[in-house]
Design a protein around this motif. Structure first.
Motif, PDB file in Angstrom:
ATOM      1  N   PRO A 119       0.810  -1.224   0.000  1.00 48.62           N
ATOM      2  CA  PRO A 119       0.000   0.000   0.000  1.00 48.62           C
ATOM      3  C   PRO A 119       0.842   1.272   0.000  1.00 48.62           C
ATOM      4  CG  PRO A 119      -0.837  -1.559   1.613  1.00 48.62           C
ATOM      5  CD  PRO A 119       0.480  -2.089   1.150  1.00 48.62           C
ATOM      6  N   GLY A 120       1.941   1.254   0.769  1.00 50.74           N
ATOM      7  CA  GLY A 120       2.812   2.430   0.806  1.00 50.74           C
ATOM      8  C   GLY A 120       3.426   2.733  -0.540  1.00 50.74           C
ATOM      9  N   GLY A 121       3.884   1.683  -1.235  1.00 47.13           N
ATOM     10  CA  GLY A 121       4.456   1.882  -2.566  1.00 47.13           C
ATOM     11  C   GLY A 121       3.437   2.388  -3.557  1.00 47.13           C
ATOM     12  N   PHE A 164      -9.790   7.178  -5.551  1.00 42.89           N
ATOM     13  CA  PHE A 164      -9.651   5.794  -6.002  1.00 42.89           C
ATOM     14  C   PHE A 164      -8.251   5.263  -5.749  1.00 42.89           C
ATOM     15  CE2 PHE A 164      -8.779   2.754  -9.536  1.00 42.89           C
ATOM     16  CZ  PHE A 164      -9.711   1.780  -9.190  1.00 42.89           C
ATOM     17  N   LEU A 165      -7.235   6.068  -6.047  1.00 44.45           N
ATOM     18  CA  LEU A 165      -5.856   5.601  -5.910  1.00 44.45           C
ATOM     19  C   LEU A 165      -5.438   5.448  -4.456  1.00 44.45           C
ATOM     20  CD1 LEU A 165      -4.127   7.654  -8.750  1.00 44.45           C
ATOM     21  CD2 LEU A 165      -4.732   5.227  -8.764  1.00 44.45           C
ATOM     22  N   VAL A 166      -5.809   6.387  -3.594  1.00 42.80           N
ATOM     23  CA  VAL A 166      -5.371   6.323  -2.195  1.00 42.80           C
ATOM     24  C   VAL A 166      -6.131   5.242  -1.438  1.00 42.80           C
ATOM     25  CG1 VAL A 166      -5.236   7.571  -0.017  1.00 42.80           C
ATOM     26  CG2 VAL A 166      -4.600   8.721  -2.139  1.00 42.80           C
ATOM     27  N   LEU A 167      -7.466   5.289  -1.470  1.00 41.49           N
ATOM     28  CA  LEU A 167      -8.243   4.268  -0.764  1.00 41.49           C
ATOM     29  C   LEU A 167      -8.048   2.893  -1.401  1.00 41.49           C
ATOM     30  CD1 LEU A 167     -11.659   5.968   0.118  1.00 41.49           C
ATOM     31  CD2 LEU A 167      -9.695   5.536   1.601  1.00 41.49           C
ATOM     32  N   GLY A 168      -7.905   2.867  -2.723  1.00 41.81           N
ATOM     33  CA  GLY A 168      -7.671   1.603  -3.404  1.00 41.81           C
ATOM     34  C   GLY A 168      -6.362   0.962  -2.993  1.00 41.81           C
ATOM     35  N   ALA A 169      -5.329   1.766  -2.762  1.00 42.80           N
ATOM     36  CA  ALA A 169      -4.041   1.226  -2.313  1.00 42.80           C
ATOM     37  C   ALA A 169      -4.183   0.544  -0.961  1.00 42.80           C
ATOM     38  CB  ALA A 169      -3.006   2.340  -2.244  1.00 42.80           C
ATOM     39  N   LEU A 170      -4.970   1.124  -0.072  1.00 44.77           N
ATOM     40  CA  LEU A 170      -5.151   0.539   1.254  1.00 44.77           C
ATOM     41  C   LEU A 170      -5.902  -0.781   1.194  1.00 44.77           C
ATOM     42  CD1 LEU A 170      -6.068   3.770   3.253  1.00 44.77           C
ATOM     43  CD2 LEU A 170      -3.851   2.616   3.132  1.00 44.77           C
ATOM     44  N   GLN A 171      -6.676  -1.002   0.133  1.00 36.86           N
ATOM     45  CA  GLN A 171      -7.401  -2.262  -0.007  1.00 36.86           C
ATOM     46  C   GLN A 171      -6.461  -3.449  -0.240  1.00 36.86           C
ATOM     47  OE1 GLN A 171     -10.146  -1.365   1.211  1.00 36.86           O
ATOM     48  NE2 GLN A 171     -11.691  -1.627  -0.369  1.00 36.86           N
ATOM     49  N   PHE A 172      -5.211  -3.162  -0.557  1.00 38.35           N
ATOM     50  CA  PHE A 172      -4.236  -4.240  -0.774  1.00 38.35           C
ATOM     51  C   PHE A 172      -3.601  -4.725   0.522  1.00 38.35           C
ATOM     52  CE2 PHE A 172      -4.596  -2.471  -4.993  1.00 38.35           C
ATOM     53  CZ  PHE A 172      -4.464  -3.574  -5.826  1.00 38.35           C
ATOM     54  N   ALA A 173      -3.912  -4.085   1.638  1.00 39.72           N
ATOM     55  CA  ALA A 173      -3.377  -4.522   2.930  1.00 39.72           C
ATOM     56  C   ALA A 173      -4.192  -5.705   3.437  1.00 39.72           C
ATOM     57  CB  ALA A 173      -3.424  -3.377   3.940  1.00 39.72           C
ATOM     58  N   PRO A 174      -3.592  -6.895   3.596  1.00 38.96           N
ATOM     59  CA  PRO A 174      -4.355  -8.087   4.015  1.00 38.96           C
ATOM     60  C   PRO A 174      -5.128  -7.886   5.305  1.00 38.96           C
ATOM     61  CG  PRO A 174      -2.166  -8.708   3.269  1.00 38.96           C
ATOM     62  CD  PRO A 174      -2.176  -7.215   3.333  1.00 38.96           C
TER      63      PRO A 174
END
Length: 233
Positions: free
Chosen positions: A20-22, A71-81
């Motif tokens: 998510p950070g990347g 979309f990009l910021v919240l979407g990135a956090l969705q990748f955190a298991p």
């Protein structure tokens, strides 16, 4: 015992933050550029041939910048298991999906109706933008349909593809930067090729991730059966 147990947990949390950070770091490129564009529109910057289309019709570009950023910021956090296993994932998804649709549909509108200067486009690029914008919107719709019927794996795959397309602007900067430093301003055809390369890279990475998840899911679903068989034998 407590210290020994805590260390793996801390290590897992740090590892989870890497993806998510990347993605958020890569998202900063289009987000910062979009913020600069919004500043121009709200402060009455000088109108030039490159930005006249935004001043003539500001609503689509404003919708695109806001939708894409969310979309990009919240979407990135969705990748955190860890977040995917919590209620937050579902709540955030109700924001992420509409924001992604706004991003994709506004991009399609701008491609069709904006008079884009030749200096910021290349041959065939509008057609590629139309194809990928449609694919992004379609992927979000497919993901929504899948989750409504309880198919989490298919939902995850299609949202991953949609995110890969939406993040294209960030990857394109990484593609353009070395070329520009080494060879200068790209020719129109090269411009199209470099832009397309950014999307292709993201989609290839997305497909690799999707297949890894599928293999991991098959291993998890197969483990209980194997264990049961061992006990019965």
């Amino acid at each position: 015992m407590t210290t020994t147990t805590a260390r793996p947990r801390v290590a897992r949390r740090r590892t989870e933050c890497l993806v998510p950070g990347g993605l958020i770091a890569l998202s900063l490129v289009p987000i910062v550029a979009g913020s600069a564009r919004l500043t121009q529109l709200t402060t009455g910057a000088t109108v030039t041939a490159e930005n006249a289309r935004f001043f003539d019709s500001p609503i689509p570009v404003v919708a695109h910048i806001i939708g894409s950023s969310v979309f990009l910021v919240l979407g990135a956090l969705q990748f955190a298991p860890s977040l995917r296993r919590r209620r937050w994932h579902r709540i955030a998804g109700r924001v992420v999906a509409p924001a992604g649709l706004v991003s994709a549909l506004s991009a399609l509108w701008m491609t069709v109706f904006y008079d884009i200067p030749s200096a910021v486009t290349g041959p065939g690029l509008p057609a590629i933008r139309l194809l990928l914008g449609t694919a992004m919107a379609g992927a979000i719709v497919f993901a929504f349909v899948a989750i409504r019927r309880g198919d989490v794996r298919t939902h995850s795959a299609w949202m991953t593809r949609a995110y890969a397309i939406g993040l294209g602007a960030g990857t394109q900067v990484l593609v353009f930067l070395p070329y520009t430093l080494l060879a200068g301003t790209p020719a129109p055809l090269t411009y199209t090729a470099l832009m397309t390369a950014g999307w292709v890279i993201n989609l290839v990475v997305a497909e690799v991730l999707i297949r890894r998840r599928a293999r991991a899911g098959r291993r998890r679903s197969g483990a209980p059966r194997a264990a049961t068989g061992a006990r019965l034998s």
